[in-house]
Design a protein around this motif. Structure first.
Motif, PDB file in Angstrom:
ATOM      1  N   SER A  49       0.813  -1.211   0.000  1.00  0.00           N
ATOM      2  CA  SER A  49       0.000   0.000   0.000  1.00  0.00           C
ATOM      3  C   SER A  49       0.848   1.263   0.000  1.00  0.00           C
ATOM      4  O   SER A  49       0.461   2.275  -0.564  1.00  0.00           O
ATOM      5  N   VAL A  50       2.021   1.195   0.612  1.00  0.00           N
ATOM      6  CA  VAL A  50       2.885   2.371   0.692  1.00  0.00           C
ATOM      7  C   VAL A  50       3.508   2.673  -0.662  1.00  0.00           C
ATOM      8  O   VAL A  50       3.588   3.822  -1.088  1.00  0.00           O
ATOM      9  N   GLY A  51       3.978   1.623  -1.340  1.00  0.00           N
ATOM     10  CA  GLY A  51       4.538   1.822  -2.676  1.00  0.00           C
ATOM     11  C   GLY A  51       6.038   2.036  -2.654  1.00  0.00           C
ATOM     12  O   GLY A  51       6.785   1.188  -2.160  1.00  0.00           O
ATOM     13  N   HIS A  52       6.496   3.164  -3.170  1.00  0.00           N
ATOM     14  CA  HIS A  52       7.906   3.425  -3.419  1.00  0.00           C
ATOM     15  C   HIS A  52       8.796   3.013  -2.251  1.00  0.00           C
ATOM     16  O   HIS A  52       8.434   3.185  -1.079  1.00  0.00           O
ATOM     17  N   VAL A  53       9.966   2.479  -2.582  1.00  0.00           N
ATOM     18  CA  VAL A  53      10.868   1.938  -1.563  1.00  0.00           C
ATOM     19  C   VAL A  53      11.251   2.974  -0.516  1.00  0.00           C
ATOM     20  O   VAL A  53      11.371   2.656   0.670  1.00  0.00           O
ATOM     21  N   ASN A  54      11.436   4.249  -0.921  1.00  0.00           N
ATOM     22  CA  ASN A  54      11.813   5.272   0.056  1.00  0.00           C
ATOM     23  C   ASN A  54      10.704   5.509   1.073  1.00  0.00           C
ATOM     24  O   ASN A  54      10.958   5.661   2.270  1.00  0.00           O
ATOM     25  N   HIS A  55       9.465   5.541   0.609  1.00  0.00           N
ATOM     26  CA  HIS A  55       8.341   5.717   1.523  1.00  0.00           C
ATOM     27  C   HIS A  55       8.153   4.469   2.391  1.00  0.00           C
ATOM     28  O   HIS A  55       7.777   4.575   3.568  1.00  0.00           O
ATOM     29  N   SER A  56       8.405   3.302   1.815  1.00  0.00           N
ATOM     30  CA  SER A  56       8.348   2.069   2.602  1.00  0.00           C
ATOM     31  C   SER A  56       9.402   2.099   3.703  1.00  0.00           C
ATOM     32  O   SER A  56       9.151   1.676   4.841  1.00  0.00           O
ATOM     33  N   MET A 100      10.531   4.775   5.102  1.00  0.00           N
ATOM     34  CA  MET A 100      10.052   5.715   6.126  1.00  0.00           C
ATOM     35  C   MET A 100       9.055   5.028   7.070  1.00  0.00           C
ATOM     36  O   MET A 100       9.023   5.309   8.260  1.00  0.00           O
ATOM     37  N   TYR A 101       8.246   4.130   6.508  1.00  0.00           N
ATOM     38  CA  TYR A 101       7.265   3.434   7.354  1.00  0.00           C
ATOM     39  C   TYR A 101       7.962   2.529   8.366  1.00  0.00           C
ATOM     40  O   TYR A 101       7.520   2.415   9.512  1.00  0.00           O
ATOM     41  N   THR A 102       9.051   1.883   7.950  1.00  0.00           N
ATOM     42  CA  THR A 102       9.758   1.001   8.880  1.00  0.00           C
ATOM     43  C   THR A 102      10.332   1.770  10.064  1.00  0.00           C
ATOM     44  O   THR A 102      10.537   1.194  11.135  1.00  0.00           O
ATOM     45  N   LEU A 103      10.574   3.074   9.893  1.00  0.00           N
ATOM     46  CA  LEU A 103      11.073   3.876  11.009  1.00  0.00           C
ATOM     47  C   LEU A 103      10.027   3.958  12.119  1.00  0.00           C
ATOM     48  O   LEU A 103      10.370   3.966  13.307  1.00  0.00           O
ATOM     49  N   VAL A 104       8.751   4.031  11.740  1.00  0.00           N
ATOM     50  CA  VAL A 104       7.675   4.060  12.731  1.00  0.00           C
ATOM     51  C   VAL A 104       7.618   2.722  13.461  1.00  0.00           C
ATOM     52  O   VAL A 104       7.498   2.671  14.692  1.00  0.00           O
ATOM     53  N   VAL A 105       7.724   1.639  12.701  1.00  0.00           N
ATOM     54  CA  VAL A 105       7.702   0.293  13.297  1.00  0.00           C
ATOM     55  C   VAL A 105       8.897   0.115  14.233  1.00  0.00           C
ATOM     56  O   VAL A 105       8.762  -0.419  15.345  1.00  0.00           O
ATOM     57  N   LEU A 106      10.053   0.577  13.803  1.00  0.00           N
ATOM     58  CA  LEU A 106      11.259   0.487  14.632  1.00  0.00           C
ATOM     59  C   LEU A 106      11.095   1.284  15.920  1.00  0.00           C
ATOM     60  O   LEU A 106      11.427   0.798  17.014  1.00  0.00           O
ATOM     61  N   ALA A 107      10.594   2.506  15.809  1.00  0.00           N
ATOM     62  CA  ALA A 107      10.451   3.380  16.973  1.00  0.00           C
ATOM     63  C   ALA A 107       9.514   2.772  18.010  1.00  0.00           C
ATOM     64  O   ALA A 107       9.828   2.734  19.216  1.00  0.00           O
ATOM     65  N   VAL A 108       8.362   2.292  17.565  1.00  0.00           N
ATOM     66  CA  VAL A 108       7.401   1.694  18.492  1.00  0.00           C
ATOM     67  C   VAL A 108       7.965   0.392  19.067  1.00  0.00           C
ATOM     68  O   VAL A 108       7.790   0.094  20.255  1.00  0.00           O
ATOM     69  N   GLY A 109       8.674  -0.378  18.233  1.00  0.00           N
ATOM     70  CA  GLY A 109       9.291  -1.613  18.707  1.00  0.00           C
ATOM     71  C   GLY A 109      10.329  -1.361  19.785  1.00  0.00           C
ATOM     72  O   GLY A 109      10.376  -2.071  20.800  1.00  0.00           O
ATOM     73  N   VAL A 122       9.480   8.123  17.241  1.00  0.00           N
ATOM     74  CA  VAL A 122       8.711   8.371  16.020  1.00  0.00           C
ATOM     75  C   VAL A 122       8.966   9.794  15.530  1.00  0.00           C
ATOM     76  O   VAL A 122       9.199  10.031  14.336  1.00  0.00           O
ATOM     77  N   VAL A 123       8.940  10.753  16.459  1.00  0.00           N
ATOM     78  CA  VAL A 123       9.175  12.159  16.098  1.00  0.00           C
ATOM     79  C   VAL A 123      10.609  12.359  15.606  1.00  0.00           C
ATOM     80  O   VAL A 123      10.843  13.103  14.641  1.00  0.00           O
ATOM     81  N   VAL A 124      11.568  11.689  16.231  1.00  0.00           N
ATOM     82  CA  VAL A 124      12.962  11.756  15.756  1.00  0.00           C
ATOM     83  C   VAL A 124      13.046  11.257  14.314  1.00  0.00           C
ATOM     84  O   VAL A 124      13.729  11.849  13.471  1.00  0.00           O
ATOM     85  N   GLY A 125      12.320  10.172  14.021  1.00  0.00           N
ATOM     86  CA  GLY A 125      12.284   9.670  12.645  1.00  0.00           C
ATOM     87  C   GLY A 125      11.697  10.691  11.688  1.00  0.00           C
ATOM     88  O   GLY A 125      12.209  10.885  10.579  1.00  0.00           O
ATOM     89  N   PHE A 126      10.606  11.359  12.108  1.00  0.00           N
ATOM     90  CA  PHE A 126      10.016  12.420  11.281  1.00  0.00           C
ATOM     91  C   PHE A 126      11.059  13.485  10.938  1.00  0.00           C
ATOM     92  O   PHE A 126      11.181  13.918   9.789  1.00  0.00           O
ATOM     93  N   ASN A 163       1.231  10.602   3.847  1.00  0.00           N
ATOM     94  CA  ASN A 163       0.785   9.279   3.413  1.00  0.00           C
ATOM     95  C   ASN A 163       0.740   8.282   4.570  1.00  0.00           C
ATOM     96  O   ASN A 163       0.443   8.637   5.700  1.00  0.00           O
ATOM     97  N   GLU A 164       1.075   7.009   4.286  1.00  0.00           N
ATOM     98  CA  GLU A 164       0.887   5.961   5.299  1.00  0.00           C
ATOM     99  C   GLU A 164       1.806   6.121   6.505  1.00  0.00           C
ATOM    100  O   GLU A 164       1.381   5.898   7.647  1.00  0.00           O
ATOM    101  N   HIS A 165       3.068   6.484   6.277  1.00  0.00           N
ATOM    102  CA  HIS A 165       3.977   6.600   7.418  1.00  0.00           C
ATOM    103  C   HIS A 165       3.595   7.791   8.295  1.00  0.00           C
ATOM    104  O   HIS A 165       3.737   7.750   9.516  1.00  0.00           O
ATOM    105  N   GLY A 166       3.075   8.848   7.687  1.00  0.00           N
ATOM    106  CA  GLY A 166       2.583   9.964   8.480  1.00  0.00           C
ATOM    107  C   GLY A 166       1.324   9.606   9.241  1.00  0.00           C
ATOM    108  O   GLY A 166       1.147   9.975  10.410  1.00  0.00           O
ATOM    109  N   HIS A 167       0.435   8.869   8.590  1.00  0.00           N
ATOM    110  CA  HIS A 167      -0.826   8.431   9.197  1.00  0.00           C
ATOM    111  C   HIS A 167      -0.539   7.573  10.434  1.00  0.00           C
ATOM    112  O   HIS A 167      -1.077   7.833  11.522  1.00  0.00           O
ATOM    113  N   ALA A 168       0.303   6.563  10.254  1.00  0.00           N
ATOM    114  CA  ALA A 168       0.608   5.656  11.370  1.00  0.00           C
ATOM    115  C   ALA A 168       1.373   6.368  12.474  1.00  0.00           C
ATOM    116  O   ALA A 168       1.045   6.243  13.665  1.00  0.00           O
ATOM    117  N   GLY A 169       2.425   7.116  12.089  1.00  0.00           N
ATOM    118  CA  GLY A 169       3.262   7.770  13.090  1.00  0.00           C
ATOM    119  C   GLY A 169       2.528   8.831  13.877  1.00  0.00           C
ATOM    120  O   GLY A 169       2.605   8.872  15.114  1.00  0.00           O
TER     121      GLY A 169
END
Length: 422
Positions: A155-162, A164-173, A380-384, A396-402
């Motif tokens: 759903s995220v698409g482009h590798v760079n945006h994907s 960015m999404y993993t940064l949210v997963v990493l931060a919460v993890g 999460v904010v540091v990742g932003f 997009n998705e990483h902003g929505h989740a984060g």
């Protein structure tokens, strides 16, 4: 006088704390799970959550409690609908795309007005991590099967945006590692491992740098703390990650990318050229910008050439790069939402850090889960911010989740004594 008191009491009632209902909670959890993987469900369920939220607000006569983040997010969305009206690029701006960030903002604002128990937070954080791990697995599996050069979340698409999404997963993890909930710690460990596994395959230098800094700040937040085993575990993870990124055979892609940037002298990967094009045209709409998704047409080759002609200068294609978005959070906001947008963004980031950092650094007076939630939000904010210098985060998705998980964290910590902690 009695009329004024009645009005005041009515306002207080409308803005009184409201505990998230089971249906609202499940809709938020499902949204957080499907965001990176399923395009239609994420939008449908987000809208359904807003409908249920409005219905519950009507039934309970309460819209919940505001937070320090409410108005900055509200005005960042509001500007999107005002900017195009004052832009000469009015007919080029994709008006429909303004709804995407508005849906994100409305979801985040509504979720942030609810109150949550500790059990709620465990559930929602787990949903985000499970969804992230599943999306990472899917992307790596599809890359392996199809021979694609990069992993991309469905759903995220482009590798760079994907990435960015993993940064949210990493931060919460990482934040989950500081809780006392064994289940949350296990899920957090899996999330951290999956995020680190995605980085070398993505060949994203911005992602790699962001991950390294997120890990280092995790160490800083626990420097000289009693839980030394966590501190050393994270420190070892940082060292191991850097070794994997720069030395491991399967990281040859990111190694080649780094070497190429150094050899060509293009260490900013064209971002300085994007910056030059954007600043050249920014002065045409300095205060509130030109609207959502207008970065591409506003900084296009034609637009830059026209601006240079007015200045009596010749266009040199080697000095400019034209792309759909600024590959920089702050530059994109400057063009699309102007100086007001940048000021509001800085206010939002400042309020995030001011609220969460003191809690994240307090290792003595708070329950472990409270601190774990605060650490997740800080990271999460540091990742932003960090990734925002090399890509357009908080979209997009990483902003929505984060932004959703940060708002939920803020709501829980701000109103944790209003309801039973479970």
């Amino acid at each position: 006088m009695s009329t004024h008191i009645a009005i005041r009491n009515k306002i207080l009632k409308i803005c009184s704390p409201r505990l998230a209902s089971g249906l609202e909670l499940n809709l938020i959890a499902i949204t957080l799970f499907v965001l990176p993987s399923y395009e239609a469900p994420k939008n449908i369920i987000s809208i359904l959550f807003l409908v249920v939220w409005l219905y519950r607000a009507y039934i309970t006569k309460s819209i919940g409690v505001s937070s320090p983040f409410f108005w900055p997010i509200f005005f960042l969305a509001f500007i999107l609908w005002i900017s195009p009206l004052y832009s000469s690029e009015f007919f080029e701006v994709e008006w429909s795309s303004g709804g995407r960030w508005s849906l994100l903002a409305l979801f985040v604002l509504a979720a942030g007005r609810l109150s949550y128990t500790s059990a709620h937070v465990n559930y929602l954080f787990s949903a985000l991590m499970f969804g992230g791990v599943w999306a990472i697995y899917q992307s790596l599996y599809i890359m392996y099967v199809t021979g694609a050069p990069f992993p991309e979340m469905r759903s995220v698409g482009h590798v760079n945006h994907s990435s960015m999404y993993t940064l949210v997963v990493l931060a919460v993890g990482l934040g989950a590692l500081f809780s006392r909930c064994r289940m949350l710690i296990v899920i957090g460990t899996i999330s951290v491992a999956a995020s680190l596994l995605f980085a070398p395959a993505s060949k994203s230098i911005v992602g790699a740098i962001s991950i390294a800094l997120i890990l280092l700040i995790s160490v800083y937040l626990n420097f000289n703390r009693s839980n030394a085993h966590i501190k050393y575990t994270i420190f070892i993870s940082v060292v191991a990650f850097l070794l994997i990124v720069f030395l491991a055979p399967w990281s040859v892609g990111i190694q080649d990318e780094l070497i190429n940037l150094i050899q060509t002298g293009d260490i900013f990967s064209g971002r300085d050229k994007i910056f030059r094009a954007a600043l050249l045209v920014w002065g045409n709409h300095p205060l509130i910008g030109t609207g959502w998704f207008s970065f591409g047409p506003v900084t296009s080759e034609v637009a830059v050439q026209a601006e240079l002609e007015l200045l009596g200068e010749i266009y040199d294609p080697a000095r400019y790069l034209h792309v759909p978005h600024g590959h920089n959070l702050f530059l994109t906001i400057l063009i699309e939402r102007g100086l007001f947008g940048v000021a509001i963004l800085f206010l939002l980031l400042y309020r995030y850090l001011r609220f969460f950092v003191p809690i994240a650094k307090n290792n003595y007076d708070l329950p472990k889960l409270d601190r774990a939630v605060a650490i997740s939000a800080v990271l999460v904010v540091v990742g932003f911010i960090v990734a925002g210098f090399g890509n357009t985060t908080m979209m997009n998705e990483h902003g929505h989740a984060g932004m959703a998980i940060v708002s939920i964290a803020g709501a829980y910590l701000d109103r944790r004594n209003s309801f039973a902690r479970d």
